[in-house]
Design an enzyme around this catalytic site. Sequence first.
Site, PDB file in Angstrom:
ATOM      1  N   HIS A  39      12.539  25.426 -52.628  1.00 34.20           N
ATOM      2  CA  HIS A  39      11.361  24.837 -51.977  1.00 34.20           C
ATOM      3  C   HIS A  39      10.993  23.529 -52.662  1.00 34.20           C
ATOM      4  CE1 HIS A  39       9.729  26.727 -55.544  1.00 34.20           C
ATOM      5  NE2 HIS A  39       8.686  25.909 -55.443  1.00 34.20           N
ATOM      6  N   ASP A  42       7.155  21.599 -53.503  1.00 31.49           N
ATOM      7  CA  ASP A  42       5.809  22.161 -53.637  1.00 31.49           C
ATOM      8  C   ASP A  42       4.861  21.671 -52.539  1.00 31.49           C
ATOM      9  OD1 ASP A  42       6.576  23.553 -55.925  1.00 31.49           O
ATOM     10  OD2 ASP A  42       6.111  21.854 -57.224  1.00 31.49           O
ATOM     11  N   HIS A  52      13.460  22.528 -55.346  1.00 33.75           N
ATOM     12  CA  HIS A  52      13.811  23.185 -56.603  1.00 33.75           C
ATOM     13  C   HIS A  52      13.785  24.691 -56.416  1.00 33.75           C
ATOM     14  CE1 HIS A  52       9.423  22.435 -56.727  1.00 33.75           C
ATOM     15  NE2 HIS A  52       9.336  23.606 -57.323  1.00 33.75           N
ATOM     16  N   ARG A  85       2.113  23.116 -64.687  1.00 32.22           N
ATOM     17  CA  ARG A  85       2.570  22.050 -63.782  1.00 32.22           C
ATOM     18  C   ARG A  85       1.401  21.187 -63.347  1.00 32.22           C
ATOM     19  NH1 ARG A  85       4.175  24.171 -58.212  1.00 32.22           N
ATOM     20  NH2 ARG A  85       2.213  23.267 -57.517  1.00 32.22           N
TER      21      ARG A  85
HETATM   22 FE   FE2 Z   1       7.677  25.015 -57.147  1.00 34.10          FE
END
Ligand code: FE2
Length: 398
Positions: A190, A192, A341, A356
């Site tokens: 996917h 984000d 990723h 993140r």
């Molecule tokens: Fe992710």
Amino acid sequence: MAPGLVETAIEVTQVATKDLKATVKPTGNIHNYVPGRTTVKKHDETYKYEDLRPRFPDITWPALTPVEYNDKGLLGDANFKNLISAATDVFDYNPKVGTEIHGVDLANLTDLQKNDLARLIATRGVVFFRDQKNFGVDEQRALGKYFGELHSHATTAMPRREGLEDVHVVYTGEDSPDLRALFTPTFLWHSDVTYEEQPPSYTSLKVLSGPPRGGGGDTLWSSQYAAYDMLSPYMQKYLESLTAIHSADLQAQGTRELGRTVRREPVTTAHPLVRTHPVTGWKSLFFNPGFVTKIVGVPKTESDAIIALLNEIVATSPEVQVRFQWNEGDVAFWDNRVCNHSASYGFAPHRRHAVRVCCRAERPYLDPESKSQEDDLSARYGIPKANKDGSGIVNYND
Ligand SMILES: [Fe+2]
């Protein structure tokens, strides 16, 4: 069997079990070797990152509103000279995606170096930095804010410490269940929050605690510039005419089923299936196995077929992918516009804890006059282009 390979008839010889036994000689106690054996770190109450452990507060936010975005990569040097001159080592993982830089402290970059960093991430898809001791969550947020307004996730965990609502926490504890069976390997790929109208660009992930080398938990990235370049000119043209639906519904539904609060109502957005990057000027696929539910304006059979084709290209093409083996303190910085990723599981019983930060970018657009990465690099540096016509005889697998 590889395409084009003609096999001759196979002669099968039956071997009696007793004959096999006679030929096998003991080679020592091979059971002393435990594959992937690593020492599991014990974490007690003095855990250094207690304030960054996950929480899911019962709070709600209004819908996001449009934000101006000025890509700092446009200000970067074409040769990244401010950043590269400070490095002690720079190497690519492969020609298509992924670069590692040593000797650079992300917590102490000049603005010129930050601009070069943005440009390099936009060019290489993902850039890795080892052992970033000074790059705490506050420094990580400060650098993220330099690139744009930080995105706050509507459903995933945020740190326990107040004021970090725009930090996303990745946390797998020693007792957490292994989630592999809940995802197909393709679905796990996917980028984000692409359902947002302004999905993120520059995204940093720092691993605070994680398995040591060999303990698993690698992350993989797949270049969407390179994925676009894997398509025939006919398919590129066709996909450039299409938009895809990116939906947050499934994520919100899963959160509610876990009894957690969805902090912002889920959105569904149509984005172009091919987009232009404002810094590199390259076209990239803008497909997301995790959030794309439909291709707009075509029969469902066709939509499903396009999704299946793009899933296969993104998830199973090693030459467009890079795989990163983490150590504690390492940082990956990727451009979420041009990379998918995927996580890898199977690292139990290690704790894996990461944070993140990402910023909201431009609304995706396609400039039909923009170039592909492969066409541009081929024209500028004479790099041979892939033969895409499918002709020729193949006999590759051994
Ligand atoms: Fe992710």
